[in-house]
Design a protein around this motif. Structure first.
Motif, PDB file in Angstrom:
ATOM      1  N   UNK A  35       3.016  -9.516  -5.125  1.00  0.00           N
ATOM      2  CA  UNK A  35       2.118  -8.678  -4.335  1.00  0.00           C
ATOM      3  C   UNK A  35       1.078  -7.962  -5.194  1.00  0.00           C
ATOM      4  N   UNK A  36      -0.083  -7.749  -4.604  1.00  0.00           N
ATOM      5  CA  UNK A  36      -1.070  -6.818  -5.139  1.00  0.00           C
ATOM      6  C   UNK A  36      -0.703  -5.426  -4.630  1.00  0.00           C
ATOM      7  N   UNK A  37      -0.993  -4.395  -5.417  1.00  0.00           N
ATOM      8  CA  UNK A  37      -0.618  -3.033  -5.047  1.00  0.00           C
ATOM      9  C   UNK A  37      -1.864  -2.153  -5.028  1.00  0.00           C
ATOM     10  N   UNK A  38      -2.013  -1.371  -3.965  1.00  0.00           N
ATOM     11  CA  UNK A  38      -3.034  -0.315  -3.917  1.00  0.00           C
ATOM     12  C   UNK A  38      -2.306   0.989  -3.635  1.00  0.00           C
ATOM     13  N   UNK A  39      -2.546   1.958  -4.485  1.00  0.00           N
ATOM     14  CA  UNK A  39      -1.783   3.203  -4.480  1.00  0.00           C
ATOM     15  C   UNK A  39      -2.757   4.364  -4.592  1.00  0.00           C
ATOM     16  N   UNK A  40      -2.555   5.410  -3.787  1.00  0.00           N
ATOM     17  CA  UNK A  40      -3.439   6.575  -3.837  1.00  0.00           C
ATOM     18  C   UNK A  40      -2.645   7.831  -4.155  1.00  0.00           C
ATOM     19  N   UNK A  41      -3.347   8.872  -4.576  1.00  0.00           N
ATOM     20  CA  UNK A  41      -2.704  10.158  -4.860  1.00  0.00           C
ATOM     21  C   UNK A  41      -2.601  10.978  -3.582  1.00  0.00           C
ATOM     22  N   UNK A  43       0.857  -1.189   0.000  1.00  0.00           N
ATOM     23  CA  UNK A  43       0.000   0.000   0.000  1.00  0.00           C
ATOM     24  C   UNK A  43       0.893   1.238   0.000  1.00  0.00           C
ATOM     25  N   UNK A  44       0.594   2.168  -0.901  1.00  0.00           N
ATOM     26  CA  UNK A  44       1.386   3.393  -1.059  1.00  0.00           C
ATOM     27  C   UNK A  44       0.440   4.569  -0.838  1.00  0.00           C
ATOM     28  N   UNK A  45       0.601   5.260   0.287  1.00  0.00           N
ATOM     29  CA  UNK A  45      -0.387   6.245   0.726  1.00  0.00           C
ATOM     30  C   UNK A  45      -0.065   7.661   0.245  1.00  0.00           C
ATOM     31  N   UNK A  46       0.054   7.822  -1.062  1.00  0.00           N
ATOM     32  CA  UNK A  46       0.105   9.150  -1.664  1.00  0.00           C
ATOM     33  C   UNK A  46       1.473   9.771  -1.820  1.00  0.00           C
ATOM     34  N   UNK A  47       1.483  10.873  -2.604  1.00  0.00           N
ATOM     35  CA  UNK A  47       2.700  11.599  -2.992  1.00  0.00           C
ATOM     36  C   UNK A  47       3.691  10.678  -3.687  1.00  0.00           C
ATOM     37  N   UNK A  48       3.223  10.093  -4.756  1.00  0.00           N
ATOM     38  CA  UNK A  48       4.099   9.269  -5.585  1.00  0.00           C
ATOM     39  C   UNK A  48       5.116  10.178  -6.266  1.00  0.00           C
ATOM     40  N   UNK A  49       4.616  11.276  -6.820  1.00  0.00           N
ATOM     41  CA  UNK A  49       5.479  12.280  -7.448  1.00  0.00           C
ATOM     42  C   UNK A  49       5.646  13.470  -6.503  1.00  0.00           C
ATOM     43  N   UNK A  50       6.621  14.310  -6.840  1.00  0.00           N
ATOM     44  CA  UNK A  50       6.827  15.513  -6.041  1.00  0.00           C
ATOM     45  C   UNK A  50       6.031  16.692  -6.570  1.00  0.00           C
ATOM     46  N   UNK A  51       5.581  16.607  -7.804  1.00  0.00           N
ATOM     47  CA  UNK A  51       4.840  17.731  -8.380  1.00  0.00           C
ATOM     48  C   UNK A  51       3.773  17.218  -9.338  1.00  0.00           C
ATOM     49  N   UNK A  52       2.804  18.084  -9.596  1.00  0.00           N
ATOM     50  CA  UNK A  52       1.685  17.696 -10.451  1.00  0.00           C
ATOM     51  C   UNK A  52       2.137  17.413 -11.881  1.00  0.00           C
ATOM     52  N   UNK A  53       3.171  18.116 -12.336  1.00  0.00           N
ATOM     53  CA  UNK A  53       3.748  17.877 -13.657  1.00  0.00           C
ATOM     54  C   UNK A  53       5.157  17.338 -13.468  1.00  0.00           C
ATOM     55  N   UNK A  54       5.302  16.054 -13.208  1.00  0.00           N
ATOM     56  CA  UNK A  54       6.618  15.492 -12.898  1.00  0.00           C
ATOM     57  C   UNK A  54       7.533  15.474 -14.110  1.00  0.00           C
ATOM     58  N   UNK A  55       8.827  15.513 -13.833  1.00  0.00           N
ATOM     59  CA  UNK A  55       9.838  15.425 -14.877  1.00  0.00           C
ATOM     60  C   UNK A  55       9.761  14.049 -15.544  1.00  0.00           C
ATOM     61  N   UNK A  56      10.137  14.011 -16.809  1.00  0.00           N
ATOM     62  CA  UNK A  56      10.029  12.762 -17.572  1.00  0.00           C
ATOM     63  C   UNK A  56      10.809  11.628 -16.923  1.00  0.00           C
TER      64      UNK A  56
END
Length: 385
Positions: free
Chosen positions: A75-81, A44-57
């Protein structure tokens, strides 16, 4: 069911202009190793996958590689923004990606619809709650007030309504919020609304395990409510943080055990304070010579080439500040009303700032600078008392 709880990857973020992408990639390698070696069933990944709304490539490429590797794992993965992510961009093609065992939850409209899993003890409902902007959900959800507590409370009402129709089902909730009882660091973005950002722990009452994201330090708010923190440090305020992920065993009746799994540390952090000569000579500071360093100098005057000299001993010094032991500036008002000329005020300012007066050449340069700002460049007028 064995759960690995992580959050706040902030892919693409730098640390005082120090690139972190390679260290973030190393954390992903570590994550996959833990999934395999600890036989993790659910990540489970509880948000902030990227550092910005328009992430670098490059950050997008690393995220793509990470999700592909997790999809191929056991594993199964559940990920949120989180509040740093663009929910729309992160959630692109999420309905297709579900089929690969990676469940991305970024849309508030899906709150209350779980990812359903099962183990030898029966069903488990995993409810991913994306970061909820109170302004965005207040009207569609009919919230009585504009606050994070109201938004998350309404989300949990939807979660409980779903669970009420699934008797005997254990529950896992992911949420990205500032929950009371935890300490923030300098590297989280403020999410307060009307000056209030806190949400009470009681919002998550009755849930078997709540995986929190947003704060970068690990916290145990209750045995079943925890922050994993960020896997890497993103400010010197995190110098004393313990970075990693929670490994949670969910048994027949709820959480059986929680263990913290250390993440790899690319370089330790050190916050040093003292006069320059002490920092350069104190043998007790040898352990910090390969650390990322934030140094605060307390010399009476500002040493010449302080950063260059510090980096001879501490080559990874990133931040330098000055905290003079002299009396503070502005002990008397910088005004010509007390009979001092503009030249005098400037000369006193320089002497106060660095602890020594200007020499003859500097004084001449300062005089010319002051004169160039006057209407009459040949005359320095003093105002009578």
């Amino acid at each position: 069911m064995r759960i690995l709880h992580t959050s706040d990857w902030h892919l693409g973020r730098s640390f005082h202009r120090e690139g972190m992408l390679s260290h973030q990639a190393a954390y992903v390698d570590h994550l996959l190793e833990v999934v395999d070696s600890e036989r993790v069933d659910l990540v489970v990944v509880a948000g902030d996958i990227y550092d910005r709304a328009l992430p670098h490539v490059d950050a997008v490429r690393l995220a793509d590689e990470t999700l592909a590797r997790l999809a191929a794992s056991r594993a199964t993965v559940v990920l949120t923004s989180g509040n740093h992510d663009s929910a729309q961009r992160l959630g692109f093609s999420s309905r297709l990606i579900d089929a690969a065992g990676v469940h991305i939850r970024t849309d508030a409209a899906t709150v209350g619809t779980p990812v359903l899993l099962a183990d030898e003890h029966g069903p488990v409902a995993v409810h991913g709650i994306p970061y909820l902007d109170p302004d965005a959900v207040r009207e569609p959800w009919g919230l009585p007030v504009r606050s994070h507590e109201a938004a998350l409370g309404a989300a949990m009402e939807r979660v409980r309504a779903d669970l009420a129709g699934r008797p005997g089902t254990r529950s896992v909730v992911l949420a990205h919020a500032f929950v009371a009882g935890a300490e923030p660091s300098d590297s989280e973005r403020d999410i307060s609304v009307g000056g209030v950002s806190l949400v009470p722990t009681s919002v998550f009452a009755g849930v078997d395990y709540t995986a929190l994201g947003h704060l970068h330090g690990r916290h145990t708010l209750a045995e079943t409510v925890r922050y994993s923190g960020s896997p890497l440090a993103y400010s010197f305020s995190e110098a004393n943080h313990h970075k990693g992920s929670w490994l949670v065993d969910l048994g027949r009746d709820g959480v059986d055990a929680c263990e913290f799994v250390d993440a790899p540390v690319p370089r330790p952090l050190a916050r040093l304070r003292g006069d320059l000569e002490t920092l350069l000579s104190d043998p007790a500071l040898a352990r910090h010579e390969q650390s990322w360093v934030q140094a605060t100098l307390t010399d009476a005057g500002r040493p010449v080439q302080a950063m260059e000299r510090l980096r001879q001993r501490f080559p990874h010094t990133l931040v330098l500040a000055f905290e003079s032991t002299l009396a503070g500036l502005g002990a008397r008002p910088a005004s010509a009303a007390d009979g001092r000329s503009d030249h005098d005020i400037v000369a006193e300012f320089v002497a106060d700032l660095r602890g020594t007066p200007a020499d003859a050449d500097e004084a001449g340069l300062l005089r010319r600078a002051v004169d160039s700002c006057c209407e009459d460049t040949d005359l320095d007028v003093t105002v009578p008392v």
